[in-house]
Write a protein that holds these residues in place. Structure first.
Motif, PDB file in Angstrom:
ATOM      1  N   GLN A   6     -34.836  22.091   2.440  1.00 32.08           N
ATOM      2  CA  GLN A   6     -34.330  23.319   3.053  1.00 32.08           C
ATOM      3  C   GLN A   6     -34.256  23.129   4.560  1.00 32.08           C
ATOM      4  OE1 GLN A   6     -37.086  26.446   1.786  1.00 32.08           O
ATOM      5  NE2 GLN A   6     -35.857  26.774  -0.076  1.00 32.08           N
ATOM      6  N   LYS A   7     -33.101  23.432   5.131  1.00 27.58           N
ATOM      7  CA  LYS A   7     -32.970  23.346   6.591  1.00 27.58           C
ATOM      8  C   LYS A   7     -32.784  24.746   7.165  1.00 27.58           C
ATOM      9  CE  LYS A   7     -30.365  23.276  10.445  1.00 27.58           C
ATOM     10  NZ  LYS A   7     -29.210  24.077  10.904  1.00 27.58           N
ATOM     11  N   TYR A   8     -33.595  25.083   8.147  1.00 24.53           N
ATOM     12  CA  TYR A   8     -33.500  26.398   8.784  1.00 24.53           C
ATOM     13  C   TYR A   8     -32.978  26.242  10.198  1.00 24.53           C
ATOM     14  CZ  TYR A   8     -35.939  28.209   4.766  1.00 24.53           C
ATOM     15  OH  TYR A   8     -36.262  28.559   3.482  1.00 24.53           O
ATOM     16  N   ARG A 151     -25.368  17.866  19.246  1.00 27.60           N
ATOM     17  CA  ARG A 151     -25.602  19.284  19.015  1.00 27.60           C
ATOM     18  C   ARG A 151     -25.308  19.659  17.563  1.00 27.60           C
ATOM     19  NH1 ARG A 151     -26.434  22.521  23.246  1.00 27.60           N
ATOM     20  NH2 ARG A 151     -27.552  23.628  21.597  1.00 27.60           N
ATOM     21  N   GLY A 152     -26.188  20.470  16.996  1.00 28.94           N
ATOM     22  CA  GLY A 152     -26.019  20.867  15.599  1.00 28.94           C
ATOM     23  C   GLY A 152     -26.522  19.817  14.610  1.00 28.94           C
ATOM     24  N   GLY A 153     -27.192  18.783  15.137  1.00 28.82           N
ATOM     25  CA  GLY A 153     -27.533  17.626  14.311  1.00 28.82           C
ATOM     26  C   GLY A 153     -28.628  17.830  13.274  1.00 28.82           C
ATOM     27  N   SER A 154     -29.311  18.964  13.298  1.00 25.67           N
ATOM     28  CA  SER A 154     -30.359  19.183  12.286  1.00 25.67           C
ATOM     29  C   SER A 154     -29.793  19.207  10.869  1.00 25.67           C
ATOM     30  CB  SER A 154     -31.101  20.494  12.532  1.00 25.67           C
ATOM     31  OG  SER A 154     -31.773  20.433  13.753  1.00 25.67           O
ATOM     32  N   ASP A 155     -28.562  19.666  10.728  1.00 30.31           N
ATOM     33  CA  ASP A 155     -27.926  19.651   9.396  1.00 30.31           C
ATOM     34  C   ASP A 155     -27.901  18.214   8.870  1.00 30.31           C
ATOM     35  OD1 ASP A 155     -27.333  22.304   9.889  1.00 30.31           O
ATOM     36  OD2 ASP A 155     -25.188  21.965  10.244  1.00 30.31           O
ATOM     37  N   THR A 156     -27.578  17.290   9.769  1.00 29.19           N
ATOM     38  CA  THR A 156     -27.467  15.886   9.370  1.00 29.19           C
ATOM     39  C   THR A 156     -28.835  15.314   9.020  1.00 29.19           C
ATOM     40  OG1 THR A 156     -25.490  15.690  10.716  1.00 29.19           O
ATOM     41  CG2 THR A 156     -26.558  13.633  10.082  1.00 29.19           C
ATOM     42  N   ALA A 209     -14.970  24.498  13.074  1.00 32.40           N
ATOM     43  CA  ALA A 209     -15.904  25.358  12.336  1.00 32.40           C
ATOM     44  C   ALA A 209     -17.314  24.849  12.627  1.00 32.40           C
ATOM     45  CB  ALA A 209     -15.608  25.313  10.846  1.00 32.40           C
ATOM     46  N   LYS A 210     -18.215  25.753  13.015  1.00 32.26           N
ATOM     47  CA  LYS A 210     -19.540  25.289  13.429  1.00 32.26           C
ATOM     48  C   LYS A 210     -20.590  25.476  12.349  1.00 32.26           C
ATOM     49  CE  LYS A 210     -18.834  25.942  18.369  1.00 32.26           C
ATOM     50  NZ  LYS A 210     -18.073  27.203  18.496  1.00 32.26           N
ATOM     51  N   VAL A 211     -20.200  25.990  11.202  1.00 34.15           N
ATOM     52  CA  VAL A 211     -21.216  26.323  10.195  1.00 34.15           C
ATOM     53  C   VAL A 211     -21.960  25.075   9.717  1.00 34.15           C
ATOM     54  CG1 VAL A 211     -19.561  26.374   8.266  1.00 34.15           C
ATOM     55  CG2 VAL A 211     -21.679  27.666   8.110  1.00 34.15           C
TER      56      VAL A 211
HETATM   57 MG    MG Z   1     -25.942  24.521  13.129  1.00 33.78          MG
END
Ligand code: MG
Ligand code: ASP
Length: 420
Positions: A6-8, A151-156, A209-211
């Motif tokens: 799970q990623k928050y 930036r946004g790299g936690s998804d990865t 898209a940044k989602v």
């Molecule tokens: Mg993000």
């Protein structure tokens, strides 16, 4: 027993109450009989705040130090979340990216994961603990320095861990109910899609898209990680990213899955380039030499033995790219270099485009009726993108969303977050 990653995101752990709420969700998932590994982002807008702070200290901070600073954001949220879980009677252990085995290359601010060795995470899981991993960071294999994934790299981080652990699902928790047909902050009538293909999601993520982080989607597709995007504020099922939409639901799938805008690019035109073999190669080798990623490229028909070449590139690379080209102006023998930061890219994405004629006609008629001028065009099999003036982008997205029949009845809910 399923293994769930799970990623928050930052808006889901923005303050103490949110952290406690997320902790309850994690513990409930474990108590329902699952093994849970968690990846967290920094609290709220704290990465931006650290960035601002760095700028105040130094206009051009060294990449190594900037990464060291930014990774502190995720360390704060991981430790706080582990404390909140412990209060609920479960055992959580926090790990930095380096401790969790996220090995990257050495490129600060945009490092790529080259290996994942999650021995400590597996050991924690085997002992019944809940590992909490700091997202967006790793350690360089050669320099051993701390790196960030962009930036946004936690998804990865989450998808890479899910692949390495062979997890049953990777859930990306965010502040909206899933993937929408447009950014709900821009188009309140945007509709949430229950399924989307990796292919469509890649096109959307690559075009503003940044989602989801683009590399997260690439990684999930390559390693076959089932990816679900959902809200941490509700129990709704969210959006499942799949290889192919199953036949029984494909019938109801709209032709277009989404519209996006990207304000992060700029445009360069080099004029009067001699119309000779090897000229374009010189221009693009110059840019490759300094590591600039180009997007759209257009060359005009030549008039009087010369031609203009226009391309788009990330805003952040504009200065370096112009300087590199101007340094070789005589050798390449171009006339002028024109820069334009006031552009936006608007894209329409849908796998249904392959089999439905008339999509381009509707697309351009809509922009015309909205009074939006088109400066450049590029397409893939399932996407049409145009460059417009930046100030026209929102209007273009809203008009396209309406003309392709994507508007939902009610208004989309944005549960938190500043959209920064
Ligand atoms: Mg993000
Ligand atoms: N905190 C980092 C950022 O704001 C990474 C992430 O949130 O995924 O970009």
């Amino acid at each position: 027993m399923a293994l769930v990653v799970q990623k928050y995101g930052g808006s889901s752990v923005a303050d103490a109450d949110s952290i406690k709420r997320v902790a309850r969700r994690i513990v409930e998932t474990q108590r329902a009989g699952n093994q849970v590994t968690v990846v967290v982002s920094a609290m709220g807008d704290s990465t931006d705040e650290l960035m601002d702070l760095a700028q105040q200290v130094s206009p051009d901070p060294p990449g190594r130090e900037l990464d060291m600073l930014l990774t502190a954001g995720e360390r704060i949220s991981m430790a706080l979340l582990a404390m909140a879980i412990s209060d609920l009677g479960a055992e959580a252990r926090s790990y930095t990216g380096s401790q969790a085995g996220l090995i990257t290359d050495r490129y600060h601010g945009q490092a790529r994961i080259i290996d994942v060795t999650p021995g400590r995470i597996q050991a924690a899981l085997a002992e019944g603990a809940i590992p909490i991993v700091a997202g967006f960071q790793g350690v360089a294999q050669d320099t051993k320095d701390i790196t960030t994934l962009g930036r946004g790299g936690s998804d990865t981080t989450a998808v890479a861990l899910a692949a390495a652990l062979d997890a049953d699902v990777c859930e990306i928790y965010t502040d909206v109910d899933g993937v929408f047909s447009a950014d709900p902050r821009l188009v309140p009538a945007a509709r949430q899609v229950p399924y989307i293909t990796y292919e469509e999601m890649l096109e959307l993520a690559a075009h503003g898209a940044k989602v989801l982080h683009l590399r997260c989607v690439e990684y999930a597709r390559r390693f076959d990680v089932p990816l679900r995007v959902r809200s941490s504020f509700t129990d709704k099922p969210g959006t499942l990213v799949v290889h192919e939409i199953e036949e029984n639901i494909a019938m109801e799938q709209p032709i277009i899955s989404g519209v996006s805008q990207d304000l992060s690019e700029a445009k360069i035109t080099v004029t009067a380039v001699p119309d000779l073999p090897g000229e374009a190669a010189l221009v693009f080798e110059t840019l490759a030499g300094i590591g600039v990623n180009l997007d759209m490229i257009v060359q005009n028909v030549s008039a009087d033995g010369s031609t203009d070449i226009t391309f788009t590139l990330p805003n952040a690379d504009l200065g370096a790219a112009s300087a590199a080209l101007l340094a070789r102006q005589e050798e390449i023998a171009f006339g002028e270099l024109l820069q334009d930061e006031g552009i936006a890219k608007v894209s329409l994405v849908g796998a249904g485009m392959r089999s439905h004629p008339g999509v381009s006609a509707t697309f351009f008629r809509t922009l015309a009726d909205a009074g939006v001028n088109v400066e450049m065009i590029s397409t893939s099999e399932i996407r049409i993108s145009v460059v417009t003036r930046a100030e026209d982008a929102a209007k273009a997205v809203q008009a396209l969303h309406t003309s392709f029949g994507l508007n939902a009845e009610g208004e989309a809910v944005v549960y938190a977050g500043t959209g920064r």
